[in-house]
Design a protein around this motif. Structure first.
Motif, mmCIF file in Angstrom:
data_model
loop_
_atom_site.group_PDB
_atom_site.id
_atom_site.type_symbol
_atom_site.label_atom_id
_atom_site.label_comp_id
_atom_site.label_asym_id
_atom_site.label_seq_id
_atom_site.Cartn_x
_atom_site.Cartn_y
_atom_site.Cartn_z
ATOM 1 N N CYS A 1 40.786 2.107 19.076
ATOM 2 C CA CYS A 1 39.572 2.052 18.260
ATOM 3 C C CYS A 1 39.295 0.599 17.871
ATOM 4 O O CYS A 1 40.049 0.020 17.085
ATOM 5 C CB CYS A 1 39.723 2.901 16.996
ATOM 6 N N LYS A 2 38.245 0.034 18.405
ATOM 7 C CA LYS A 2 37.900 -1.340 18.054
ATOM 8 C C LYS A 2 37.041 -1.355 16.799
ATOM 9 O O LYS A 2 36.170 -0.505 16.609
ATOM 10 C CB LYS A 2 37.135 -2.001 19.197
ATOM 11 N N SER A 3 37.292 -2.327 15.934
ATOM 12 C CA SER A 3 36.458 -2.525 14.751
ATOM 13 C C SER A 3 35.371 -3.542 15.085
ATOM 14 O O SER A 3 35.646 -4.612 15.629
ATOM 15 C CB SER A 3 37.294 -3.015 13.565
ATOM 16 N N VAL A 4 34.131 -3.190 14.795
ATOM 17 C CA VAL A 4 32.983 -4.058 15.069
ATOM 18 C C VAL A 4 32.185 -4.221 13.781
ATOM 19 O O VAL A 4 32.280 -3.389 12.873
ATOM 20 C CB VAL A 4 32.093 -3.472 16.186
ATOM 21 N N PRO A 5 31.407 -5.278 13.656
ATOM 22 C CA PRO A 5 30.605 -5.457 12.442
ATOM 23 C C PRO A 5 29.669 -4.280 12.213
ATOM 24 O O PRO A 5 29.067 -3.761 13.152
ATOM 25 C CB PRO A 5 29.828 -6.752 12.716
ATOM 26 N N GLY A 6 29.560 -3.862 10.948
ATOM 27 C CA GLY A 6 28.644 -2.790 10.609
ATOM 28 C C GLY A 6 27.234 -3.324 10.459
ATOM 29 O O GLY A 6 26.644 -3.831 11.412
ATOM 30 N N LEU A 7 26.698 -3.268 9.266
ATOM 31 C CA LEU A 7 25.358 -3.800 9.012
ATOM 32 C C LEU A 7 25.425 -5.322 8.958
ATOM 33 O O LEU A 7 26.095 -5.893 8.100
ATOM 34 C CB LEU A 7 24.812 -3.247 7.688
ATOM 35 N N VAL A 8 24.746 -5.983 9.895
ATOM 36 C CA VAL A 8 24.779 -7.438 10.009
ATOM 37 C C VAL A 8 23.481 -8.023 9.459
ATOM 38 O O VAL A 8 22.391 -7.549 9.780
ATOM 39 C CB VAL A 8 24.979 -7.868 11.478
ATOM 40 N N THR A 9 23.615 -9.058 8.632
ATOM 41 C CA THR A 9 22.440 -9.750 8.089
ATOM 42 C C THR A 9 22.588 -11.253 8.315
ATOM 43 O O THR A 9 23.689 -11.769 8.484
ATOM 44 C CB THR A 9 22.278 -9.474 6.583
ATOM 45 N N HIS A 10 21.473 -11.944 8.327
ATOM 46 C CA HIS A 10 21.398 -13.404 8.450
ATOM 47 C C HIS A 10 22.185 -13.944 9.654
ATOM 48 O O HIS A 10 23.009 -14.859 9.517
ATOM 49 C CB HIS A 10 21.929 -14.083 7.172
ATOM 50 N N PRO A 11 21.956 -13.410 10.856
ATOM 51 C CA PRO A 11 22.640 -13.998 12.024
ATOM 52 C C PRO A 11 22.062 -15.366 12.358
ATOM 53 O O PRO A 11 20.854 -15.580 12.261
ATOM 54 C CB PRO A 11 22.351 -12.977 13.133
ATOM 55 N N LYS A 12 22.920 -16.295 12.743
ATOM 56 C CA LYS A 12 22.463 -17.623 13.139
ATOM 57 C C LYS A 12 23.517 -18.275 14.013
ATOM 58 O O LYS A 12 24.701 -17.925 13.966
ATOM 59 C CB LYS A 12 22.183 -18.503 11.910
ATOM 60 N N VAL A 13 23.077 -19.226 14.797
ATOM 61 C CA VAL A 13 23.994 -19.970 15.659
ATOM 62 C C VAL A 13 24.803 -20.932 14.803
ATOM 63 O O VAL A 13 24.282 -21.571 13.889
ATOM 64 C CB VAL A 13 23.218 -20.730 16.745
ATOM 65 N N SER A 14 26.095 -21.029 15.077
ATOM 66 C CA SER A 14 26.973 -21.895 14.292
ATOM 67 C C SER A 14 26.627 -23.364 14.490
ATOM 68 O O SER A 14 25.885 -23.730 15.403
ATOM 69 C CB SER A 14 28.433 -21.655 14.686
ATOM 70 N N ALA A 15 27.195 -24.199 13.634
ATOM 71 C CA ALA A 15 26.890 -25.630 13.676
ATOM 72 C C ALA A 15 27.296 -26.276 15.001
ATOM 73 O O ALA A 15 26.623 -27.187 15.483
ATOM 74 C CB ALA A 15 27.574 -26.341 12.512
ATOM 75 N N ASP A 16 28.396 -25.802 15.605
ATOM 76 C CA ASP A 16 28.830 -26.399 16.868
ATOM 77 C C ASP A 16 28.092 -25.835 18.075
ATOM 78 O O ASP A 16 28.287 -26.295 19.207
ATOM 79 C CB ASP A 16 30.341 -26.228 17.056
ATOM 80 N N GLY A 17 27.248 -24.800 17.840
ATOM 81 C CA GLY A 17 26.453 -24.246 18.921
ATOM 82 C C GLY A 17 27.209 -23.400 19.906
ATOM 83 O O GLY A 17 26.707 -23.074 20.982
ATOM 84 N N LYS A 18 28.439 -22.964 19.559
ATOM 85 C CA LYS A 18 29.271 -22.211 20.499
ATOM 86 C C LYS A 18 29.620 -20.815 20.019
ATOM 87 O O LYS A 18 30.378 -20.100 20.678
ATOM 88 C CB LYS A 18 30.559 -22.988 20.796
ATOM 89 N N SER A 19 29.105 -20.396 18.875
ATOM 90 C CA SER A 19 29.395 -19.059 18.361
ATOM 91 C C SER A 19 28.245 -18.604 17.475
ATOM 92 O O SER A 19 27.291 -19.352 17.225
ATOM 93 C CB SER A 19 30.718 -19.036 17.580
#
Length: 255
Positions: free
Chosen positions: A7-25
């Motif tokens: 059973c994999k755990s994955v994010p539930g309700l996700v808010t404010h997604p954005k690209v990280s400062a290094d641009g790789k995640s």
């Protein structure tokens, strides 16, 4: 029959997604982790098999302490035991290696996984674990029968509306397709009681693995960026002749 469900755990309700400062995640905010939908169908199939043939179900998950919420959910659904592997990785080969090492410490006849992870859209972990354990496996399984204690008979999707009937000797690993069983509702009271049950945990050292052995190899994430708009929808109005002329002009411009 002793069944293990990954059973994999994955994010539930996700808010404010954005690209990280290094641009790789990708950075995001999520207050809770939920069970991966495909894996929940595998758990439902395990519950059906347990009801029909007896035995016990062990739920296994990889991740930090927050991922135990997924294991408590599996216990509330009807799993008998829960095991957490203290390791986080989004690489399929790394996850397959860690899960294979953990599964060697568990008594099992059948391993069930989902077909795809909701967060990475990857579907190779179950196959990677089966390969390392030397187990026969089937992917995209839509039905499971147990004709004897030594084998299972499954139907799996081949694509294009075609199916194949396959018989595998036990122990074996099955990647369960979404929709094989209807999802059942878990009452809140049962979820609260499940949190009182123990969860066994393994560290990488317990599994005889070292962190430096588990680095992702063979590929590298160069950049992550949001979709870029390259086209725009245009609404064409007028008579049929005017619309046809405008469409022809657009087609000629695109050549």
């Amino acid at each position: 029959m002793n069944i293990v469900v990954c059973c994999k755990s994955v994010p539930g309700l996700v808010t404010h997604p954005k690209v990280s400062a290094d641009g790789k995640s990708l950075d995001y905010q999520s207050q809770l982790l939920a069970i991966n939908e495909c894996d929940e169908y595998a758990l439902e199939e395990a519950l059906v098999l347990k009801k029909a043939h007896g035995g016990q179900i062990t739920a296994v998950s990889m991740g930090g302490i927050k991922s135990q919420d997924v294991l408590y959910y599996a216990l509330a659904k009807g799993a008998d035991k829960a095991v957490r592997v203290d390791c986080e990785s989004q690489d399929a080969q790394v996850s397959g290696r860690v899960l294979a090492a953990a599964l060697q410490k568990i008594d099992f006849d059948l391993i069930l996984t989902g077909t795809q992870a909701r967060d990475t859209l990857g579907g190779q972990v179950g196959i990677a674990a089966a390969s390392r354990l030397g187990l026969p496996f089937a992917y995209a399984v839509v039905s499971v029968e147990v004709p004897s204690e030594r084998c299972v008979k499954v139907s799996k999707e081949l694509g294009g509306g075609r199916h194949a009937e396959v018989e595998l000797g036990l122990p074996a690993l099955l990647c369960i397709q979404t929709g094989i069983q209807p999802l059942t509702f878990v009452p809140p009271a049962r979820r609260i009681r499940a949190r009182q049950q123990p969860v066994k945990s393994y560290s990488l050292a317990d599994l005889g693995l070292a962190a430096e052995q588990l680095s992702a190899k063979g590929y590298q994430i160069r950049a992550v960026h949001p979709p870029e708009r390259s086209h725009q929808v245009a609404l064409i109005s007028g008579s049929a002749q005017e619309i046809a002329a405008a469409l022809l002009e657009k087609i000629q411009e695109s050549r």
